[in-house]
Scaffold this motif. Structure first.
Motif, mmCIF file in Angstrom:
data_model
loop_
_atom_site.group_PDB
_atom_site.id
_atom_site.type_symbol
_atom_site.label_atom_id
_atom_site.label_comp_id
_atom_site.label_asym_id
_atom_site.label_seq_id
_atom_site.Cartn_x
_atom_site.Cartn_y
_atom_site.Cartn_z
ATOM 1 N N UNK A 32 21.390 -6.450 -42.236
ATOM 2 C CA UNK A 32 20.283 -6.527 -41.309
ATOM 3 C C UNK A 32 20.754 -6.803 -39.892
ATOM 4 N N UNK A 33 20.151 -6.088 -38.948
ATOM 5 C CA UNK A 33 20.462 -6.275 -37.527
ATOM 6 C C UNK A 33 19.174 -6.174 -36.724
ATOM 7 N N UNK A 34 19.201 -6.742 -35.545
ATOM 8 C CA UNK A 34 18.093 -6.554 -34.621
ATOM 9 C C UNK A 34 18.252 -5.194 -33.947
ATOM 10 N N UNK A 35 17.185 -4.458 -33.892
ATOM 11 C CA UNK A 35 17.207 -3.125 -33.300
ATOM 12 C C UNK A 35 17.675 -3.200 -31.843
ATOM 13 N N UNK A 36 18.703 -2.406 -31.505
ATOM 14 C CA UNK A 36 19.205 -2.343 -30.140
ATOM 15 C C UNK A 36 20.135 -3.479 -29.750
ATOM 16 N N UNK A 54 19.954 -1.975 -41.693
ATOM 17 C CA UNK A 54 18.502 -2.117 -41.715
ATOM 18 C C UNK A 54 18.134 -2.849 -40.432
ATOM 19 N N UNK A 55 17.384 -2.210 -39.568
ATOM 20 C CA UNK A 55 17.053 -2.857 -38.302
ATOM 21 C C UNK A 55 15.652 -3.441 -38.334
ATOM 22 N N UNK A 56 15.476 -4.482 -37.547
ATOM 23 C CA UNK A 56 14.213 -5.202 -37.469
ATOM 24 C C UNK A 56 13.949 -5.550 -36.011
ATOM 25 N N UNK A 57 12.710 -5.864 -35.720
ATOM 26 C CA UNK A 57 12.322 -6.223 -34.359
ATOM 27 C C UNK A 57 12.530 -7.697 -34.046
ATOM 28 N N UNK A 63 15.754 -12.531 -41.093
ATOM 29 C CA UNK A 63 16.136 -13.620 -41.996
ATOM 30 C C UNK A 63 15.305 -13.591 -43.276
ATOM 31 N N UNK A 64 14.061 -13.143 -43.186
ATOM 32 C CA UNK A 64 13.235 -13.000 -44.393
ATOM 33 C C UNK A 64 13.805 -11.929 -45.316
ATOM 34 N N UNK A 65 14.343 -10.846 -44.756
ATOM 35 C CA UNK A 65 14.975 -9.811 -45.573
ATOM 36 C C UNK A 65 16.182 -10.364 -46.325
ATOM 37 N N UNK A 66 16.970 -11.214 -45.659
ATOM 38 C CA UNK A 66 18.118 -11.854 -46.317
ATOM 39 C C UNK A 66 17.621 -12.796 -47.402
ATOM 40 N N UNK A 67 16.680 -13.657 -47.054
ATOM 41 C CA UNK A 67 16.132 -14.629 -47.999
ATOM 42 C C UNK A 67 15.620 -13.956 -49.263
ATOM 43 N N UNK A 68 14.928 -12.824 -49.096
ATOM 44 C CA UNK A 68 14.318 -12.125 -50.218
ATOM 45 C C UNK A 68 15.286 -11.203 -50.958
ATOM 46 N N UNK A 69 16.539 -11.111 -50.461
ATOM 47 C CA UNK A 69 17.542 -10.282 -51.125
ATOM 48 C C UNK A 69 17.415 -8.796 -50.844
ATOM 49 N N UNK A 70 16.619 -8.416 -49.856
ATOM 50 C CA UNK A 70 16.460 -6.992 -49.527
ATOM 51 C C UNK A 70 17.627 -6.460 -48.703
ATOM 52 N N UNK A 71 18.363 -7.358 -48.052
ATOM 53 C CA UNK A 71 19.653 -7.021 -47.427
ATOM 54 C C UNK A 71 20.638 -8.096 -47.879
ATOM 55 N N UNK A 72 21.915 -7.745 -47.945
ATOM 56 C CA UNK A 72 22.928 -8.695 -48.403
ATOM 57 C C UNK A 72 23.206 -9.774 -47.367
ATOM 58 N N UNK A 73 23.096 -9.391 -46.097
ATOM 59 C CA UNK A 73 23.404 -10.312 -45.013
ATOM 60 C C UNK A 73 22.842 -9.779 -43.722
#
Length: 83
Positions: A32-36, A54-57, A63-73
Motif C-alpha cells: 500500500x502507498x499513498x497515491x502520488x 495498491x494506492x490510496x488517498x 493502514x486499514x488495508x494493512x490491518x485487514x490483511x488486504x495488503x501485506x504492508x
C-alpha cells in the motif's frame, strides 16, 4: 525535500522483515502507498514488477488495508529535516 521511508507491516506477519525480503517475495507482495507519494515513485522505480502497488488517498485508509490483511504492508514517507 528529503524523505524517510518506513515499511509498516502487521505485527503477526513475519514474511517481510527487510527491504531485501520485499524484492524476493513470490508471488509479489501487495504494498500500500499513498497515491502520488515519494513511496509510490520509489517502489515503482526500485522494485517494478516485484511488488503490486495498491494506492490510496489517505494514510488512515492505507493502514486499514494493512490491518485487514488486504495488503501485506505499506510504505510510508515522511519529510525529514534536511541538514
Amino acid at each position: 525535500y528529503v524523505y524517510s521511508l518506513r515499511l509498516v507491516t502487521r505485527r503477526d506477519d513475519d514474511q517481510i522483515n527487510s527491504w531485501a525480503d520485499l524484492g524476493k517475495a513470490v508471488p509479489p507482495k501487495r504494498v500500500g502507498v499513498l497515491r502520488g507519494s515519494a513511496s509510490e515513485r520509489y517502489l515503482q522505480a526500485r522494485y517494478g514488477d516485484a511488488v503490486r502497488l495498491e494506492s490510496s488517498e489517505t494514510v488512515t485508509a492505507m493502514l486499514a488495508l494493512v490491518r485487514d490483511g488486504r495488503v501485506a504492508l505499506t510504505l510510508q514517507d515522511a519529510p525529514a529535516p534536511a541538514s
